[in-house]
Scaffold this active site. Structure first.
Site, PDB file in Angstrom:
ATOM      1  N   GLY A  48       1.077  -1.407   0.242  1.00 26.03           N
ATOM      2  CA  GLY A  48       0.297   0.271   0.209  1.00 26.03           C
ATOM      3  C   GLY A  48       1.032   1.241   0.194  1.00 26.03           C
ATOM      4  CD  GLU A 103       1.667   1.175   7.497  1.00 24.34           C
ATOM      5  OE1 GLU A 103       1.074   1.222   6.327  1.00 24.34           O
ATOM      6  OE2 GLU A 103       2.064   0.185   8.308  1.00 24.34           O
ATOM      7  CG  ASP A 104      -1.411   1.948   3.564  1.00 25.40           C
ATOM      8  OD1 ASP A 104      -0.413   1.940   4.381  1.00 25.40           O
ATOM      9  OD2 ASP A 104      -2.111   1.320   2.211  1.00 25.40           O
ATOM     10  CG  ASP A 107      -8.339   0.315   9.558  1.00 28.83           C
ATOM     11  OD1 ASP A 107      -9.098   0.280  10.494  1.00 28.83           O
ATOM     12  OD2 ASP A 107      -8.764  -0.243   8.599  1.00 28.83           O
ATOM     13  CE  LYS A 135     -10.285   2.861   6.695  1.00 28.62           C
ATOM     14  NZ  LYS A 135     -11.148   2.053   6.921  1.00 28.62           N
ATOM     15  CG  PHE A 156     -12.607  -1.246   3.041  1.00 28.94           C
ATOM     16  CD1 PHE A 156     -12.136  -1.239   3.363  1.00 28.94           C
ATOM     17  CD2 PHE A 156     -13.069  -1.254   1.262  1.00 28.94           C
ATOM     18  CE1 PHE A 156     -10.732  -2.691   3.359  1.00 28.94           C
ATOM     19  CE2 PHE A 156     -11.427  -1.794   0.567  1.00 28.94           C
ATOM     20  CZ  PHE A 156     -10.881  -2.328   1.469  1.00 28.94           C
ATOM     21  CG  ASP A 163      -5.293  -4.014  -1.911  1.00 27.28           C
ATOM     22  OD1 ASP A 163      -5.733  -4.879  -2.405  1.00 27.28           O
ATOM     23  OD2 ASP A 163      -5.246  -3.767  -0.783  1.00 27.28           O
ATOM     24  NE  ARG A 169      -1.750  -3.356  -4.112  1.00 30.18           N
ATOM     25  CZ  ARG A 169      -2.111  -3.343  -3.118  1.00 30.18           C
ATOM     26  NH1 ARG A 169      -1.916  -2.079  -2.032  1.00 30.18           N
ATOM     27  NH2 ARG A 169      -1.975  -4.861  -2.714  1.00 30.18           N
TER      28      ARG A 169
END
Length: 183
Positions: A48, A103-104, A107, A135, A156, A163, A169
């Site tokens: 990611g 990091e992308d 979560d 998040k 999401f 992805d 992506r």
């Protein structure tokens, strides 16, 4: 690929390409101030973070080294399982290095918490985190993140490296995936 190309798969656009470009530049200025005179090792978390890492490294006005680590706690699900598997380890020795995890998205924080502990245990001088997305409402553990692009709702999202089952992506922006795609 543009978000408009997959319009039927998205509920809505969340973050535009322009907003991402501007935020990456802003994050880089802060990183440059904090790492002035040092050569940090950027550790991209595959897959990611590929887009974030590439754009971050190109925008930074300081020398950096780069390495990649692949860990997984998602599989084909839309939620983190919290069970971390190393799919590809680092090639670099971390002893005495300033490490910046790229990091992308953060979560639950479970994977990142594990990764921080793992990299710190390898003797790094410092380990910090840069994440494009976070998040807050999904957090299960509190993880220190020095550089955050956007706080987003607990939905999401796909695009810009993120992805669902290896799709989306390569979208230039970030959109909220429509439930009919993963239901």
């Amino acid at each position: 690929m543009e978000l408009a190309d997959v319009r039927d798969d998205l509920d809505r656009e969340l973050i535009s390409e322009r907003e991402i470009v501007d935020k990456i530049a802003e994050l880089c200025r802060a990183i440059e101030r904090d790492y002035e005179g040092r050569r940090p090792l950027l550790v991209g978390v595959l897959k990611g973070a590929v887009m974030v890492m590439a754009d971050l490294a190109r925008e930074l006005k300081l020398h950096v080294d780069m390495d990649w680590m692949a860990v997984s706690s998602y599989g084909k699900s839309t939620q983190s399982s919290g069970v971390v598997r190393i799919l590809k380890d680092l090639d670099s020795d971390l002893a005495g290095r300033d490490v910046l995890i790229v990091e992308d998205i953060i979560d639950s924080g479970l994977t990142l918490s594990w990764l921080l502990g793992n990299l710190q245990s390898r003797g790094a001088a410092s380990v910090k985190v840069c994440a494009l997305l976070r998040k807050p409402d999904a957090a299960k553990v509190d993880v220190p993140v020095e550089y955050v692009g956007f706080d987003i709702p607990n939905e999401f999202v796909v695009g810009y490296g993120l992805d669902y089952a290896e799709r989306y992506r390569n979208l230039r922006g970030i959109g909220v995936l429509a439930p009919h795609v993963y239901s």
